[in-house]
Scaffold this motif. Structure first.
Motif, PDB file in Angstrom:
ATOM      1  N   THR A 152      24.249  37.003  20.979  1.00 30.26           N
ATOM      2  CA  THR A 152      23.366  35.841  20.788  1.00 30.26           C
ATOM      3  C   THR A 152      24.120  34.685  20.143  1.00 30.26           C
ATOM      4  O   THR A 152      23.986  33.513  20.541  1.00 30.26           O
ATOM      5  CB  THR A 152      22.165  36.231  19.927  1.00 30.26           C
ATOM      6  OG1 THR A 152      21.452  37.294  20.568  1.00 30.26           O
ATOM      7  CG2 THR A 152      21.220  35.058  19.739  1.00 30.26           C
ATOM      8  N   ARG A 153      24.927  35.063  19.135  1.00 28.19           N
ATOM      9  CA  ARG A 153      25.713  34.024  18.462  1.00 28.19           C
ATOM     10  C   ARG A 153      26.706  33.381  19.433  1.00 28.19           C
ATOM     11  O   ARG A 153      26.862  32.151  19.471  1.00 28.19           O
ATOM     12  CB  ARG A 153      26.461  34.633  17.270  1.00 28.19           C
ATOM     13  CG  ARG A 153      27.226  33.617  16.426  1.00 28.19           C
ATOM     14  CD  ARG A 153      28.033  34.337  15.361  1.00 28.19           C
ATOM     15  NE  ARG A 153      29.083  35.140  15.968  1.00 28.19           N
ATOM     16  CZ  ARG A 153      30.233  34.649  16.441  1.00 28.19           C
ATOM     17  NH1 ARG A 153      30.482  33.323  16.385  1.00 28.19           N
ATOM     18  NH2 ARG A 153      31.144  35.435  16.975  1.00 28.19           N
ATOM     19  N   GLN A 154      27.374  34.265  20.220  1.00 27.30           N
ATOM     20  CA  GLN A 154      28.329  33.732  21.189  1.00 27.30           C
ATOM     21  C   GLN A 154      27.636  32.865  22.236  1.00 27.30           C
ATOM     22  O   GLN A 154      28.160  31.823  22.645  1.00 27.30           O
ATOM     23  CB  GLN A 154      29.080  34.885  21.866  1.00 27.30           C
ATOM     24  CG  GLN A 154      30.004  35.642  20.925  1.00 27.30           C
ATOM     25  CD  GLN A 154      30.685  36.805  21.606  1.00 27.30           C
ATOM     26  OE1 GLN A 154      30.500  37.019  22.810  1.00 27.30           O
ATOM     27  NE2 GLN A 154      31.498  37.540  20.841  1.00 27.30           N
ATOM     28  N   CYS A 155      26.426  33.333  22.661  1.00 26.51           N
ATOM     29  CA  CYS A 155      25.660  32.520  23.623  1.00 26.51           C
ATOM     30  C   CYS A 155      25.282  31.171  23.032  1.00 26.51           C
ATOM     31  O   CYS A 155      25.359  30.123  23.711  1.00 26.51           O
ATOM     32  CB  CYS A 155      24.405  33.276  24.064  1.00 26.51           C
ATOM     33  SG  CYS A 155      24.723  34.678  25.153  1.00 26.51           S
ATOM     34  N   LEU A 162      28.604  24.147  25.820  1.00 25.96           N
ATOM     35  CA  LEU A 162      28.168  23.633  27.113  1.00 25.96           C
ATOM     36  C   LEU A 162      27.412  22.318  26.949  1.00 25.96           C
ATOM     37  O   LEU A 162      27.620  21.361  27.727  1.00 25.96           O
ATOM     38  CB  LEU A 162      27.282  24.680  27.800  1.00 25.96           C
ATOM     39  CG  LEU A 162      26.781  24.308  29.199  1.00 25.96           C
ATOM     40  CD1 LEU A 162      27.968  24.078  30.157  1.00 25.96           C
ATOM     41  CD2 LEU A 162      25.863  25.397  29.746  1.00 25.96           C
ATOM     42  N   ASP A 163      26.543  22.315  25.897  1.00 27.71           N
ATOM     43  CA  ASP A 163      25.837  21.059  25.619  1.00 27.71           C
ATOM     44  C   ASP A 163      26.821  19.940  25.282  1.00 27.71           C
ATOM     45  O   ASP A 163      26.658  18.773  25.705  1.00 27.71           O
ATOM     46  CB  ASP A 163      24.839  21.265  24.478  1.00 27.71           C
ATOM     47  CG  ASP A 163      23.685  22.160  24.885  1.00 27.71           C
ATOM     48  OD1 ASP A 163      23.453  22.321  26.103  1.00 27.71           O
ATOM     49  OD2 ASP A 163      23.008  22.725  23.983  1.00 27.71           O
ATOM     50  N   GLY A 164      27.847  20.327  24.517  1.00 28.83           N
ATOM     51  CA  GLY A 164      28.873  19.331  24.170  1.00 28.83           C
ATOM     52  C   GLY A 164      29.605  18.839  25.400  1.00 28.83           C
ATOM     53  O   GLY A 164      29.844  17.629  25.577  1.00 28.83           O
ATOM     54  N   TYR A 165      29.995  19.827  26.257  1.00 27.93           N
ATOM     55  CA  TYR A 165      30.695  19.450  27.493  1.00 27.93           C
ATOM     56  C   TYR A 165      29.790  18.588  28.369  1.00 27.93           C
ATOM     57  O   TYR A 165      30.232  17.596  28.964  1.00 27.93           O
ATOM     58  CB  TYR A 165      31.110  20.700  28.259  1.00 27.93           C
ATOM     59  CG  TYR A 165      32.197  21.507  27.583  1.00 27.93           C
ATOM     60  CD1 TYR A 165      33.147  20.879  26.757  1.00 27.93           C
ATOM     61  CD2 TYR A 165      32.296  22.885  27.776  1.00 27.93           C
ATOM     62  CE1 TYR A 165      34.129  21.597  26.135  1.00 27.93           C
ATOM     63  CE2 TYR A 165      33.278  23.612  27.161  1.00 27.93           C
ATOM     64  CZ  TYR A 165      34.195  22.976  26.345  1.00 27.93           C
ATOM     65  OH  TYR A 165      35.165  23.699  25.726  1.00 27.93           O
ATOM     66  N   THR A 166      28.503  19.001  28.428  1.00 30.72           N
ATOM     67  CA  THR A 166      27.560  18.217  29.240  1.00 30.72           C
ATOM     68  C   THR A 166      27.445  16.798  28.704  1.00 30.72           C
ATOM     69  O   THR A 166      27.443  15.811  29.475  1.00 30.72           O
ATOM     70  CB  THR A 166      26.183  18.896  29.229  1.00 30.72           C
ATOM     71  OG1 THR A 166      26.302  20.216  29.736  1.00 30.72           O
ATOM     72  CG2 THR A 166      25.200  18.136  30.092  1.00 30.72           C
ATOM     73  N   CYS A 167      27.367  16.717  27.395  1.00 26.64           N
ATOM     74  CA  CYS A 167      27.271  15.389  26.776  1.00 26.64           C
ATOM     75  C   CYS A 167      28.537  14.575  27.037  1.00 26.64           C
ATOM     76  O   CYS A 167      28.480  13.376  27.360  1.00 26.64           O
ATOM     77  CB  CYS A 167      27.021  15.539  25.283  1.00 26.64           C
ATOM     78  SG  CYS A 167      26.762  13.975  24.409  1.00 26.64           S
TER      79      CYS A 167
END
Length: 207
Positions: A152-155, A162-167
Motif C-alpha cells: 500500500t505504501r509503495q502504491c 505518477l501524479d508528479g509525472y502526470t503533473c
C-alpha cells in the motif's frame, strides 16, 4: 454294673443267708423244706432273668432304634458331606471366577489408565500443535498485513510519483504548447516579412 450289685440278686443273697431249713429228727434237712426254698430262690432268679430279658429286649430295641438312627444320621451326614463338598467345589469355582474377573478388571483398569494417559498426551500434543498452527497463521497474517501495508505504501508512493509525472507531463505539455504557439507566431511573422528567402532556406534545410 456287676451281677452282685443288682438289688434283686442282693435280696436273693439276703434271703439265702436268712433262710431257715427244717431239720429232721435224726439229722439233716427236711427235703420238702429244701425244695420249697429252692423253688422260691429259683422263682426269684427266673423273675430276675425275665426282667433282665425284658430289659435286654428293650435295650435291643433301643439299640436297633439307635442303630437305625445312627444309620440315618450317617446317611444324612454323608448327604451333608456331599452337599458341603459340592458347595466347596462351587465356592472354589466362584473364587476362581472371582480371581479371573479381578484379573480382567485389573487389566481393564490398566487399559483404561493407558487410554486416559494416551488421550491426555494426544490432547496435549493436539493443543500444542494447534497453538503452534495458530501462531504460524497469526505470524503469516501479520506478515501478510505488513506486506500489504508495504505494498500500500509503495502504491501510494508510485501513485504520488505518477501524479508528479502526470503533473510534470501536463506542465511540460503546456510549456511545449505555449512554446509551439509562440514559435508558430514567430514563424508566421517571419514568413510574411521574408517569404522568398524563407522558402529557399526551408528547401535547403529540407535537402
Amino acid at each position: 454294673m456287676e451281677v452282685r450289685d443288682i438289688p434283686e440278686i442282693q435280696e436273693i443273697g439276703q434271703y439265702i443267708r436268712n433262710m431257715k431249713l427244717k431239720r429232721k429228727l435224726f439229722g439233716g434237712c427236711d427235703r420238702e423244706s429244701v425244695l420249697s426254698h429252692l423253688c422260691s430262690v429259683t422263682g426269684k432268679y427266673e423273675a430276675i432273668l425275665a426282667k433282665q430279658q425284658e430289659t435286654l429286649a428293650q435295650k435291643n430295641e433301643e439299640y436297633d432304634s439307635l442303630h437305625s438312627r445312627c444309620a440315618e444320621l450317617e446317611r444324612q451326614q454323608a448327604e451333608s458331606i456331599a452337599v458341603i463338598q459340592k458347595q466347596q467345589k462351587l465356592l472354589n469355582h466362584v473364587k476362581e471366577r472371582e480371581q479371573l474377573l479381578r484379573q480382567q478388571y485389573d487389566r481393564l483398569d490398566q487399559f483404561i489408565k493407558t487410554i486416559e494417559q494416551m488421550r491426555g498426551e494426544l490432547l496435549q500434543k493436539a493443543k500444542e500443535e494447534a497453538e503452534k498452527e495458530v501462531r504460524t497463521i497469526q505470524q503469516a497474517i501479520e506478515q501478510k498485513r505488513k506486506t500489504a501495508a508495504e505494498l500500500t505504501r509503495q502504491c501510494e508512493e508510485q501513485r504520488a510519483k505518477l501524479d508528479g509525472y502526470t503533473c510534470q507531463i501536463t506542465q511540460t505539455k503546456e510549456k511545449i504548447t505555449t512554446q509551439l504557439q509562440s514559435l508558430l507566431c514567430q514563424i508566421d511573422g517571419k514568413t510574411k516579412n521574408e517569404p522568398p528567402f524563407q522558402i529557399v532556406v526551408n528547401h535547403e534545410k529540407s535537402g
